[in-house]
Design a protein around this motif. Structure first.
Motif, mmCIF file in Angstrom:
data_model
loop_
_atom_site.group_PDB
_atom_site.id
_atom_site.type_symbol
_atom_site.label_atom_id
_atom_site.label_comp_id
_atom_site.label_asym_id
_atom_site.label_seq_id
_atom_site.Cartn_x
_atom_site.Cartn_y
_atom_site.Cartn_z
ATOM 1 N N HIS A 200 38.367 18.299 118.983
ATOM 2 C CA HIS A 200 37.216 19.175 119.048
ATOM 3 C C HIS A 200 37.095 20.003 117.777
ATOM 4 O O HIS A 200 36.024 20.146 117.184
ATOM 5 C CB HIS A 200 37.393 20.115 120.236
ATOM 6 N N GLU A 243 30.642 25.209 118.338
ATOM 7 C CA GLU A 243 31.626 24.169 118.631
ATOM 8 C C GLU A 243 33.040 24.733 118.534
ATOM 9 O O GLU A 243 33.892 24.474 119.380
ATOM 10 C CB GLU A 243 31.449 23.044 117.618
ATOM 11 N N ARG B 334 34.489 12.235 116.293
ATOM 12 C CA ARG B 334 33.907 12.268 117.624
ATOM 13 C C ARG B 334 34.440 11.131 118.461
ATOM 14 O O ARG B 334 34.672 11.277 119.657
ATOM 15 C CB ARG B 334 32.384 12.201 117.552
ATOM 16 N N CYS B 338 36.442 11.339 121.961
ATOM 17 C CA CYS B 338 36.170 10.511 123.133
ATOM 18 C C CYS B 338 37.458 9.999 123.734
ATOM 19 O O CYS B 338 37.713 10.158 124.932
ATOM 20 C CB CYS B 338 35.340 9.292 122.752
ATOM 21 N N THR B 341 39.631 12.658 125.200
ATOM 22 C CA THR B 341 39.096 13.208 126.432
ATOM 23 C C THR B 341 39.395 12.291 127.607
ATOM 24 O O THR B 341 39.750 12.752 128.698
ATOM 25 C CB THR B 341 37.576 13.431 126.307
ATOM 26 N N GLU B 375 33.167 12.569 128.124
ATOM 27 C CA GLU B 375 33.535 11.500 127.203
ATOM 28 C C GLU B 375 32.344 10.590 126.969
ATOM 29 O O GLU B 375 32.059 10.206 125.832
ATOM 30 C CB GLU B 375 34.716 10.699 127.777
ATOM 31 N N HIS B 378 30.025 12.310 124.694
ATOM 32 C CA HIS B 378 30.522 12.287 123.315
ATOM 33 C C HIS B 378 30.280 10.926 122.691
ATOM 34 O O HIS B 378 29.910 10.804 121.526
ATOM 35 C CB HIS B 378 32.021 12.590 123.283
ATOM 36 N N GLN B 381 26.792 10.571 121.699
ATOM 37 C CA GLN B 381 26.520 11.393 120.534
ATOM 38 C C GLN B 381 27.045 10.716 119.283
ATOM 39 O O GLN B 381 26.388 10.712 118.247
ATOM 40 C CB GLN B 381 27.174 12.768 120.717
ATOM 41 N N THR B 500 22.061 15.541 124.622
ATOM 42 C CA THR B 500 23.478 15.590 124.965
ATOM 43 C C THR B 500 23.869 16.972 125.452
ATOM 44 O O THR B 500 24.574 17.116 126.457
ATOM 45 C CB THR B 500 24.335 15.247 123.734
#
Lengths: 373, 519
Positions: A200, A243, B334, B338, B341, B375, B378, B381, B500
């Motif tokens: 993140h 974020e 990202r 994913c 997650t 997830e 994400h 996205q 999203t």
């Protein structure tokens, strides 16, 4: 207790109405090592063997941000002033987050001690809170460190033995199984949560770079398009902030929660271990008594020994049961609180992020239709 | 109102735009001031200020019919009234789409009677949701330029034809148009990759100075596993972008080969495309960019336009490269997020199953589900990160290289002119020498030579003029195109982000009662 901070010193501020204290209010400076000392002395106190001892707070770890700060300093020449300022700001925020976390953890430790009816009367605890000089705590020298390490090894070997010991009490049998299983699962969950949080943060970092790159392009450009680029850069900049905050909130609430309870579960397991140890001792003393009776020697001594072991075991069992039950409740409450707080924060941040996207999207459409290029 | 906008007033009724501009700055200001970012505050702040525009009577009419251009459904019926109700607009996902609908409708009304019943089918794009808003922008552009034609191309539906060694992917190329030069309004054909290569070959021979004809699939040539779904998707998207760029160029659109490509049912199998595919293509393209890097010829320019433009292009290319790298990194991170997650979600589920307290156990498994949904979000996205941003940037980096190519070609023409001029000079000197040496039989030859070279020189001069003109026009067109493209894509991207985010909020909101239910 209130904790503030100055370098690696903590300021412990106590307000009390207990008569055992000399004054109603105290404020002392303590270092992390003092906390560890307190924890260790409590662990070693025989009396508290039947209690779950709150886990010691982990060492404050500023390695991460410190290293990044260092790298940033090295790479200063290669980025623009704005980028540098932004990254610095971000690092400071990270530093602050680590700081907050470590304060919280130390505070929770002391609070648990003070809220427990047994611990709060502990002499060492009082000294810790009252003594206004430096507790020149002797750091564990090498031999003690090694001794401690060895003890841990023996403990884990014993744990295997102990889990083989037949358990008479249904309650403890259940608890043991539950704790063992739960402990491994929560450790796993903690590790995964940490990885997720780090990803993140990486995404947030990327937003920062994108924003910087866009600004660079905008700086070069001198058509009306420039404004678009600048706005776009702004979008990413704002996204990054949100974020980032989302990631650190998630860390604070969820990951920290998991981390803390991993340690707490360990403390509960330690309690079980001590009790099992006592049980083993009791059984051994029984055997010794039998042997003594056979030999006809030292019977009285063996009997005394056996009685003591039994007493100890019973005491441990009793207080252990109480402790474990309250532990359960405590855990559920803590999870609930943290999950709720985390969710609320996530919603708040996600809404903000959504709103910003909305606004910028709308603005872009307007801009695009408004400008003849 | 802070003068921070500085936008040129568009050819719309002025009032309304001023107010819109006002809205924007105010929204922005409140955005910036509010450090703590209470979403609700900003929203209400913006909303109350947004009401001013709708209070003007004529706009009130428009907006009450179609919903105000500010995001509120409620304004629909209030006809400019100040609605005091707590608008939680965001609870309805449908409202967003309503917004885009009303916005576009609103716009069209404002444009006025020049808009005839336009064919408003938008680009059927298999990845991106049909964005009516971007369509509106395109329409506006057309209106401004006075044309009312439309040409939308989509490449869809990749299908594997054949088996084994001779298997290939066939793509459906659909066109929708109102242009008179085509036989039908909508038609589609199936093409395969080598057909595209064939088209490229034909075009590049004829239109050497057009930027945009470039076949920009460097990454898709040869290296990747050509059967994976991702690869097919990337290729499909790239082919679509390629065709869209081709038809966006006026002179390419006129080319019969292009038309044939779009219309004709069966194309003769393009031969010699082996040379163009795979390493051959790569080599060719690399050679071009190398040559461009070594441009050292200096032209005596009457104005600095070409020099400074070239510099600009080179800088921009570098900066775009860096931006592309940053976006690439975003895509990768990202994707990482994913996978982490998903792993975390499983772990939480396990924890939940062990947990004794049943409410907590349920909550934990709900949390696992939430993370799972996250997830997916994400993943989506990351997808749009890649296709909307990263590919765009990659294309433009290469297109800028193509622009430099044009400059290079102009230089070559100039060089040819220079050489011709110096040859002419030499011939003249030779003639002078002959005159002096008095050799009449060779004189005629020399005179002929001079004539020949004189005409060559004037030819080359004309060429150079022409090329200069063309390149300049082309570069300007390209820049316009680029700005438009970027704007469109930024809007698309923000839209995807928005979707999203919205789903994310819903996810967490659904979880909250579960968390609260833990006893």
């Amino acid at each position: 207790a209130l904790c503030e901070r100055d370098k690696v010193k903590f300021t412990v501020h106590t307000k009390t109405t207990l008569s055992s204290f000399q004054k109603p209010e105290y404020s002392v400076q303590r270092q992390h090592e003092d906390f560890i000392w307190l924890h260790d002395t409590i662990v070693e106190t025989e009396e508290y063997a039947g209690l779950i001892i709150p886990p010691a707070p982990p060492k404050p770890d500023f390695e991460g941000p410190r290293e990044k700060m260092h790298k940033l300093g090295e790479g200063e020449s290669s980025m623009t002033k704005e980028e540098y300022a932004k990254m610095k700001q971000e690092l400071e925020a990270e530093y602050l987050a680590v700081f907050k976390k470590t304060v919280q953890v130390h505070e929770v430790f002391l609070q648990r001690l003070s809220s427990h009816p047994m611990f709060r009367k502990d002499r060492n605890f009082q000294i810790f809170l009252e003594y206004d000089q430096d507790l020149t705590v002797r750091r564990k020298n090498a031999k003690e460190m090694f001794g401690g390490f060895f003890k841990n090894m023996v403990k884990s070997a014993d744990e295997v033995l102990i889990s083989g010991v037949k358990e008479v009490d249904e309650f403890f049998e259940q608890e043991k199984n539950f704790l063992l299983d739960y402990s491994s699962k929560i450790k796993d969950a903690t590790a995964k949560a940490e990885k997720m949080t780090r990803s993140h943060k990486n995404v947030a970092d990327d937003y920062n770079h994108i924003s910087g790159a866009l600004n660079n392009i905008a700086a070069d450009n001198n058509t009306a398009f420039k404004k678009h680029l600048e706005k776009c850069a702004e979008v990413f900049e704002k996204l990054r902030k949100v974020e980032d905050r989302m990631a650190s909130d998630q860390e604070l609430k969820l990951t920290e929660l998991l981390r803390y309870y991993t340690r707490d579960i360990q403390a509960a397991k330690d309690l079980l271990y001590r009790r099992a140890r006592a049980l083993a001792d009791y059984e051994n003393s029984n055997k010794a008594l039998d042997k003594a009776r056979l030999k006809g020697k030292d019977v009285a001594q063996a009997e005394e020994n056996q009685k003591q072991c039994l007493q100890k075991f019973d005491k441990l069992s009793e207080s252990g049961k109480k402790e474990l039950t309250s532990f359960k409740a405590r855990r559920v409450v803590a999870f609930r609180k943290n999950l709720i707080e985390m969710t609320e924060l996530e919603i708040k941040h996600a809404k903000v992020r959504r709103l910003k996207c909305y606004v910028y999207h709308y603005m872009f459409i307007r801009q695009c239709s408004g400008i003849l290029i | 109102m802070s003068g921070g906008c500085g936008r040129n007033p568009p050819p719309f009724p002025d009032d309304e735009d001023q107010e819109r501009a006002e809205l924007d700055t105010q929204v922005l200001d409140s955005d910036e001031d509010d450090e703590d970012d209470e979403g609700e505050d900003i929203f209400t702040g913006a909303r109350s200020k947004a009401i001013t525009p709708t209070s003007a009577p004529d706009e009130g009419d428009i907006f009450s019919e179609e919903g105000s251009y500010v995001r509120s459904d409620v304004h629909h019926t209030t006809n400019g009234l100040h609605s005091d109700e707590e608008l939680d607009l965001f609870t309805e996902a449908t409202v967003e789409l309503t917004l885009t609908n009303t916005t576009s409708q609103g716009r069209r009304e404002i444009i006025g009677p020049t808009v005839s019943a336009c064919n408003t089918t938008h680009v059927p794009n298999s990845i991106l949701k049909p964005s009516i808003v971007t369509k509106t922008m395109e329409e506006l552009k057309e209106e401004e330029s006075g044309d009312q034609f439309e040409l939308n191309i989509a490449v869809t539906n990749p299908e594997k034809i054949g088996d084994g060694m001779n298997a290939y992917m066939s793509y459906k190329v659909s066109t929708q148009t109102t242009l008179p030069m085509f036989l039908n309004k909508t038609f589609s054909v199936r093409r395969r990759f080598s057909d595209f290569l064939g088209l490229y070959e034909k075009i590049s021979a004829k239109h050497s100075l057009v930027v945009g004809k470039e076949f920009l699939m460097l990454t898709l040539v040869g290296k990747e596993d050509s059967s994976s779904a991702e690869f097919v998707e990337k290729r499909r998207a790239a082919l679509e972008r390629y065709l869209q760029r081709v038809v966006a160029h006026p002179s390419l659109l006129q080319d019969p080969d292009v038309r044939e490509f779009l219309e004709r049912d069966e194309l003769p199998r393009a031969v010699n495309t082996q040379a163009l595919s795979g390493p051959g293509l790569l080599k060719m393209i690399n050679r071009v960019s190398d040559a461009v890097n070594k441009m050292t010829i200096k032209i005596n320019e009457s104005d600095n336009w070409f020099e400074s433009k070239l510099q600009e292009v080179e800088n921009e290319e570098q900066l775009l490269r860096r931006l592309h790298a940053a976006v690439d990194s975003l895509v990768n991170h990202r994707k990482e997020l994913c996978s982490n997650t998903v792993v975390f979600s499983k772990s939480v589920a396990m924890l939940g199953s062990v947990e004794e307290n049943s409410a907590l156990s349920r909550a934990l498994s709900q949390l696992a589900e939430v993370e799972d949904k996250m997830e997916q979000l994400h993943q989506q996205q990351a997808f749009s990160d890649f296709f909307i941003l990263a590919e765009l940037l990659a294309d433009y980096v290469r297109l800028l290289g193509a622009v430099r190519c044009c400059f290079e070609q102009r230089m070559k023409v100039w060089q040819r002119l220079q050489e011709a001029q110096s040859t002419l000079q030499k011939k003249r000197e030779a003639e002078a020498k002959l005159l002096w040496a008095n050799k009449p039989e060779k004189l005629q030859q020399a005179k002929d030579d001079i004539n020949e070279w004189e005409s060559k020189v004037s030819q080359y001069e004309r060429d150079f003029e022409r090329v200069t003109c063309t390149v300049r026009k082309e570069v300007l067109r390209f820049e316009k195109e680029k700005a438009r493209d970027f704007k469109q894509h930024i809007v698309k991207y923000l839209e995807s982000l928005l979707h999203t985010q919205h789903r994310l909020v819903k996810c967490w909101e659904a979880f909250l009662p579960e968390a609260k239910a833990i006893a």
